[in-house]
Design a protein around this motif. Structure first.
Motif, mmCIF file in Angstrom:
data_model
loop_
_atom_site.group_PDB
_atom_site.id
_atom_site.type_symbol
_atom_site.label_atom_id
_atom_site.label_comp_id
_atom_site.label_asym_id
_atom_site.label_seq_id
_atom_site.Cartn_x
_atom_site.Cartn_y
_atom_site.Cartn_z
ATOM 1 N N GLY A 1 0.806 -1.207 0.000
ATOM 2 C CA GLY A 1 0.000 0.000 0.000
ATOM 3 C C GLY A 1 0.842 1.260 0.000
ATOM 4 O O GLY A 1 2.038 1.256 0.294
ATOM 5 N N LYS A 2 0.187 2.374 -0.319
ATOM 6 C CA LYS A 2 0.914 3.625 -0.518
ATOM 7 C C LYS A 2 1.480 4.215 0.765
ATOM 8 O O LYS A 2 2.385 5.049 0.715
ATOM 9 N N LYS A 3 0.983 3.797 1.914
ATOM 10 C CA LYS A 3 1.520 4.301 3.174
ATOM 11 C C LYS A 3 2.821 3.596 3.561
ATOM 12 O O LYS A 3 3.463 3.962 4.555
ATOM 13 N N ALA A 4 3.246 2.618 2.778
ATOM 14 C CA ALA A 4 4.430 1.828 3.129
ATOM 15 C C ALA A 4 5.738 2.554 2.824
ATOM 16 O O ALA A 4 6.802 2.113 3.252
ATOM 17 N N LEU A 5 5.651 3.673 2.083
ATOM 18 C CA LEU A 5 6.861 4.401 1.696
ATOM 19 C C LEU A 5 6.863 5.789 2.320
ATOM 20 O O LEU A 5 5.818 6.367 2.619
ATOM 21 N N ALA A 6 8.077 6.322 2.490
ATOM 22 C CA ALA A 6 8.247 7.685 3.003
ATOM 23 C C ALA A 6 9.513 8.275 2.417
ATOM 24 O O ALA A 6 10.411 7.543 1.973
ATOM 25 N N GLY A 7 9.579 9.601 2.420
ATOM 26 C CA GLY A 7 10.768 10.279 1.912
ATOM 27 C C GLY A 7 11.174 11.437 2.799
ATOM 28 O O GLY A 7 10.319 12.170 3.299
ATOM 29 N N PHE B 1 5.002 7.939 -4.802
ATOM 30 C CA PHE B 1 4.828 7.031 -3.668
ATOM 31 C C PHE B 1 3.346 6.900 -3.323
ATOM 32 O O PHE B 1 2.895 5.866 -2.855
ATOM 33 N N GLY B 2 2.597 8.013 -3.485
ATOM 34 C CA GLY B 2 1.153 7.967 -3.291
ATOM 35 C C GLY B 2 0.670 8.391 -1.928
ATOM 36 O O GLY B 2 -0.497 8.176 -1.595
ATOM 37 N N SER B 3 1.541 8.999 -1.108
ATOM 38 C CA SER B 3 1.106 9.466 0.210
ATOM 39 C C SER B 3 1.769 10.802 0.508
ATOM 40 O O SER B 3 2.583 11.307 -0.269
ATOM 41 N N ASN B 4 1.429 11.370 1.660
ATOM 42 C CA ASN B 4 2.041 12.617 2.113
ATOM 43 C C ASN B 4 3.144 12.375 3.146
ATOM 44 O O ASN B 4 3.475 13.267 3.929
ATOM 45 N N VAL C 1 -3.076 19.822 3.102
ATOM 46 C CA VAL C 1 -3.454 18.717 2.222
ATOM 47 C C VAL C 1 -4.890 18.265 2.476
ATOM 48 O O VAL C 1 -5.512 17.655 1.595
ATOM 49 N N ASP C 2 -5.430 18.553 3.673
ATOM 50 C CA ASP C 2 -6.811 18.172 3.965
ATOM 51 C C ASP C 2 -7.802 19.318 3.742
ATOM 52 O O ASP C 2 -8.964 19.226 4.117
ATOM 53 N N ASN D 1 -2.325 16.619 -12.200
ATOM 54 C CA ASN D 1 -3.073 15.643 -12.998
ATOM 55 C C ASN D 1 -2.948 14.230 -12.425
ATOM 56 O O ASN D 1 -2.667 13.263 -13.136
ATOM 57 N N THR D 2 -3.179 14.111 -11.134
ATOM 58 C CA THR D 2 -3.124 12.799 -10.492
ATOM 59 C C THR D 2 -3.928 12.821 -9.201
ATOM 60 O O THR D 2 -4.141 13.870 -8.596
ATOM 61 N N LYS D 3 -4.378 11.656 -8.776
ATOM 62 C CA LYS D 3 -5.097 11.515 -7.516
ATOM 63 C C LYS D 3 -4.105 11.633 -6.367
ATOM 64 O O LYS D 3 -3.013 11.052 -6.402
ATOM 65 N N LEU D 4 -4.460 12.392 -5.319
ATOM 66 C CA LEU D 4 -3.564 12.632 -4.194
ATOM 67 C C LEU D 4 -4.171 12.133 -2.895
ATOM 68 O O LEU D 4 -5.397 12.087 -2.733
ATOM 69 N N ASP D 5 -3.292 11.793 -1.956
ATOM 70 C CA ASP D 5 -3.702 11.367 -0.622
ATOM 71 C C ASP D 5 -4.384 12.538 0.090
ATOM 72 O O ASP D 5 -3.887 13.674 0.063
ATOM 73 N N GLU D 6 -5.495 12.275 0.743
ATOM 74 C CA GLU D 6 -6.256 13.334 1.397
ATOM 75 C C GLU D 6 -5.862 13.544 2.853
ATOM 76 O O GLU D 6 -6.318 14.498 3.484
#
Length: 963
Positions: free
Chosen positions: A347-353, A375-378, A604-605, A618-623
């Motif tokens: 899942g997208k929460k598995a990564l961080a930077g 990565f798909g998360s904040n 972000v919220d 142009n992409t779906k983002l984590d809320e």
């Protein structure tokens, strides 16, 4: 503020006078020298330097004034109406030539500062003017040459050759009036007069802080950087920005053969040519033989052992036990495939930077975009979480903006300068010079800090309050202002919300009640509060002594309240200034390198902001907001069942294995990751725990922008080529993005940096829409907010309204919250951590800079004389400092500014890592750890590291006893 009624009231007045028979105009109060220069008449000069107070003591600039018996020094004589001046009369020219010849006759045969165009001219500006005026020294004068003083090469950075000194006293002015360090003096009388350091000490033994202002000022080479003695010829001079603290000094790199020889201060708006020891002499880290030059992959079967870090760090150029070399294609493929697999599997929460505050704005922007869209998360953060996160939380809440209200050098207009929780002479030395200059002009500095630091020498009052009692002391000041009727009622009525709640809250915080708590006498608290309220302008500047507490946000809330109730904000010489620690921590935060904010601090919220960025990218983002630095470390050690467990990380230019609190925990977390990619210029403590290490570029090897503590967006240009196969950070980010399935296309030189900046400018249109890449190329530095091409930028904000929705300050009352961990019988001392002048952050750069390492080569703990005596210690002895989390053995130095019951340790030394002991307890709002307070025990003795540092300057052991 009301505008003047008439234009004539603000226009400078002029006077007419004659220069060499021509009628010219001078500004009222302008010198003959400056007026002549503006009109194309150059007058020889040696003691004069633009920006310095003119002395007129060299007499190389004399002119003839009609009706006057003696010649006048043009550099310090003002032009007056009707004056008739001959700049090139026979008498004036003859006098100048005599001065130049006499000075030249005392020069050594071989000089130290050769003319770039004619190296036979070996004495800098003196030789230049002598050649231009056709002056040669008669043999009779040369025969009378003075006895030549011996060279002083005791300082690691600078050589003193007083045989080339003309006693112009520029260096004295530079040291005593510009930097206000009071080291260089002018001693003796007559022919025995000489330049001295302190009490005629060798420069290396003096109290010199190596700012180098004197070598930049010296016209003849009597004071020179050791790397520039002799030939001044370089291949190129490249303008850039200092890569260290947040002051943002503009610099010029002097480059020969792809090697930086020296650094000059440039006349930038933040520094006006001034630099500190790091900015001037800390440049050669970029040429370290320990630079990473090839991609590295961890060898099969070699585990990640945090306990081995100190041993491995002794030779960071030899990584062969742990890693093997790889091609860029292999390293990027492994990195991208591994991170993508973890994302797709868990899942997208598995990564961080973790991005970097030491890189450019463009890198920070692109990094957070990669994490959010790839990565798909904040889950993206950087070192702001460890610096001023609580300050930003309070500022956003209170005034609607996380940046400063007034620039540092606005202290020039302040009547009071309130410095709290900051050691500016060590952490922001050039900013400190503006404070010291203001104090010399009559401003009152108040230093409020548990430690009395060097700025205390210039303070009107020093409030050495007990550590952890910030709120008690600040509420007592607010109480006094309100109780004694010193508030700005009109300002409160028109521009403030929630004042009544604040007034009710501070009723219990009288100075008399708080004096036993904070340790400051009630009358002193009242005296300071009165002066703050009555000052023409009162400016608050603070550092991480305010922010790095579990009550850091409350500390900042109190500062906001103090400036607000007194009306000391929104005008010159006032306001709120959290001094930024790293060169681009402001810019990286602005660019969205934080888990709860998109670029320009849009949450972000927030539905509208979220939708805007989804459309923009142009992409779906984590809320949902992502995890912060310390929270990510916790999530890396979460159980397998946790759906938000962090399994893979990409870390660019950050070193959490040294900078995080409770390092044993942080290192364990990093070592537990399934895949860790580290992008850096050195084999840092974090890199030793990586699966893939990507060699990146140092600041002088890249072109990009940074934003300083003053809200100035500034451009740095590439000066040298990177070593080996090291690649630009911007290129690496784009390569990883491609392997994460993103389709970016940033065209242009330097890996599309201008195109990235343009996209960032659009994302931050509400702050920097008027600052184009082309404008920065022309101007180097532009202050935001700046919303159009002809907008000069706003050095002072909140003049008419605040950045909140209703335009008013929102006050938030604060009460006393104790530190998470208090001293007790087992751990009776308080540990305070921080930085020092020569070394910055985790030391990976500065401890590989030859001069900086030579000046401050080993870790020390500071204790006051009373505590040393109680332990039977003397300076140089070894102590062991231990908390509930870790311990270090370290040499001790005496510092009577450190309070009894406390010990101060810089965190830049891997062999005595202070953060092994610090507490990871968080401020609930800013999520910042409590670096500034934890309980420790101290005992005599211990075994410190036998080999300090990275071997930049060889040492044969350390001084001191083992107790």
């Amino acid at each position: 503020m009301n505008a003047p009624a008439k234009l004539a009231e603000v226009l400078p007045q002029t006077v007419e006078f004659k220069l060499d028979g021509n009628t010219i105009r001078a500004w009222e109060g302008e010198t003959i020298f400056k007026a002549a220069k503006r009109h194309g008449v150059e007058i020889p000069h040696l003691c004069y330097k633009d920006g310095y107070r003119p002395d007129g003591n060299c007499r190389a600039c004399v002119v003839e004034v009609k009706g006057e018996r003696t010649l006048a020094p043009s550099c310090c004589r003002n032009a007056t109406a009707g004056m008739e001046v001959q700049a090139n009369s026979e008498r004036a020219v003859k006098s100048r030539k005599m001065v130049l010849e006499m000075l030249l006759s005392d020069m050594p045969d071989t000089g130290y500062k050769w003319n770039e165009k004619d190296e036979s001219q070996q004495h800098g500006e003196l030789s230049d003017w002598a050649a231009r005026m056709d002056v040669t020294v008669r043999p009779e004068l040369k025969a009378l040459r003075r006895e030549q003083p011996k060279a002083d090469v005791s300082h690691p950075a600078m050589a003193v050759n007083l045989d080339a000194c003309i006693q112009c006293k520029r260096c004295v002015t530079a040291c005593r009036e510009e930097q206000v360090n009071d080291v260089i003096g002018y001693a003796m009388r007559g022919s025995h007069s000489e330049i001295v350091f302190d009490l005629d000490d060798p420069m290396g033994d003096s109290t010199c802080v190596a700012c180098g202002e004197c070598v930049q000022a010296c016209p003849t080479g009597a004071l020179m950087p050791k790397t520039r003695i002799g030939s001044q010829i370089v291949d190129k001079k490249v303008d850039s920005v200092c890569p260290f603290c947040g002051v943002g000094c503009l610099i010029t790199y002097n480059v020969r053969g792809n090697v930086i020889l020296s650094v000059d201060g440039r006349d930038g708006p933040a520094n006006h040519s001034r630099l500190c020891v790091k900015g001037r002499f800390g440049f050669d880290y970029a040429h370290s033989p320990q630079r990473l030059t090839r991609p590295l992959i961890r060898k099969a079967g070699v585990g990640k052992d945090p306990q081995a870090l100190e041993k491995l760090n002794r030779n960071t150029a030899d990584w062969s036990e742990v890693f093997r070399e790889a091609t860029w294609e292999e390293a990027l493929a492994l990195s991208g495939d591994s991170l993508r697999s973890l994302r797709d599997t868990h899942g997208k929460k598995a990564l961080a930077g973790f991005g970097s505050a030491k890189g450019s704005n463009e890198e920070a922007y692109l990094f957070q975009k990669l994490v959010r869209t790839g990565f798909g998360s904040n889950n993206v953060d950087h070192c702001t979480r460890l610096c001023h996160a609580s300050s930003v939380a309070a500022l956003l809440e209170g005034v609607g903006s996380g940046a400063v209200s007034n620039q540092v050098n606005d202290v020039e207009h302040a009547g009071m300068i309130f410095v709290i929780g900051s050691n500016p002479t060590a952490n922001h030395p050039v900013a400190a010079t503006w404070m010291k200059n203001a104090a010399k002009r009559g401003a009152k500095i108040v230093l409020a800090d548990p430690r009395i630091t060097d700025i205390g020498k210039h303070a009107w009052r020093t409030l050495q309050f007990r550590a952890d009692t910030d709120v008690a002391m600040l509420n007592a000041l607010i109480h006094t202002v309100i109780e004694e009727g010193l508030t700005d009622q009109a300002f409160i009525r028109d521009r403030v919300s929630n004042y009544e709640a604040l007034r009710e809250n501070v009723k219990a915080y009288s100075p008399e009640a708080m004096a036993p708590v904070c340790g400051i006498p009630a009358e002193t608290l009242r005296e300071v509060a009165r002066e703050f309220a009555k000052a023409k302008g009162a400016m608050i500047l603070w550092g991480m002594g305010i922010s790095q507490h579990v009550h850091g946000t409350d500390n900042a809330r109190c500062l906001i309240a103090l400036s607000t109730v007194t009306g000391q904000i929104g005008k010159p010489g006032s306001g709120l200034h959290p001094l930024r620690g790293q060169n681009n921590v402001q810019g990286a935060s602005d660019a969205g390198l934080i888990p709860m904010m998109f670029p320009n601090y849009q949450r972000v919220d927030n539905t509208a902001a979220h939708q805007w960025f989804e459309n923009f990218w142009n992409t779906k983002l984590d809320e949902k907001p992502g995890y912060t630095v310390v929270e990510i470390m916790h999530k890396a050690l979460a159980p397998e069942s946790d759906p938000h467990k962090i399994r893979g990380m990409y870390i660019m230019g950050e070193n959490p294995a040294m900078s995080d609190p409770d390092l044993n925990h942080a290192r364990h977390a990093l070592a537990s990751l399934s895949h860790l990619v580290v992008q850096d210029i050195f084999m840092t403590e974090t890199a030793w725990l990586a699966d893939v290490v990507l060699p990146a570029t140092a600041w002088p090897e890249k072109t990009g922008t940074v934003s300083n503590t003053d809200r100035m967006v500034q451009m740095g240009k590439q000066a040298i080529e990177p070593p080996g196969e090291a690649k630009p950070d911007l290129w690496i980010i784009q390569q990883l993005a491609s392997r994460m399935g993103l389709h970016w296309d940033y065209k242009g030189e330097h890996d599309g940096v201008a195109a990235v900046y343009e996209e960032m400018r659009q994302a931050m249109h509400a702050a920097i829409s008027g600052i184009t890449w082309e404008r920065l190329e022309r101007e180097s530095s532009v202050t935001y907010p700046c919303l159009s091409a002809d907008d000069p930028g706003a050095p002072t904000v909140f003049i008419d309204r605040f950045a909140t929705q209703d335009g008013r300050v929102h006050l938030v009352p604060a009460d006393i919250i104790p530190a998470d961990e208090r001293p007790d019988a087992d751990y009776p001392f308080v540990l305070i951590t921080g930085r020092q002048l020569e070394h910055w952050h985790t030391g990976s750069m500065t401890r590989r800079a030859t001069v900086l390492d030579a000046i401050e080569p080993m870790a020390t703990a500071s204790m006051c004389g009373a505590d040393l005596s109680a332990f039977g210690l003397v300076a140089g002895d070894v102590i062991t400092v231990q908390s509930r989390r870790g311990s270090v053995a370290i040499h001790v130095r005496r510092d009577d500014g450190t309070p009894q019951g406390a010990v101060f340790i810089p965190f830049a030394y891997y062999e005595a890592a202070a953060n092994l002991m610090t507490n990871a307890a968080l401020d609930p709002f800013g999520k910042i750890p409590e670096f500034k307070y934890c309980a420790v025990a101290i005992r005599r003795g211990g075994q410190p590291a036998l080999i300090p540092g990275y071997g930049v300057n060889a040492m044969d052991g350390l001084p001191g006893r083992n107790g």
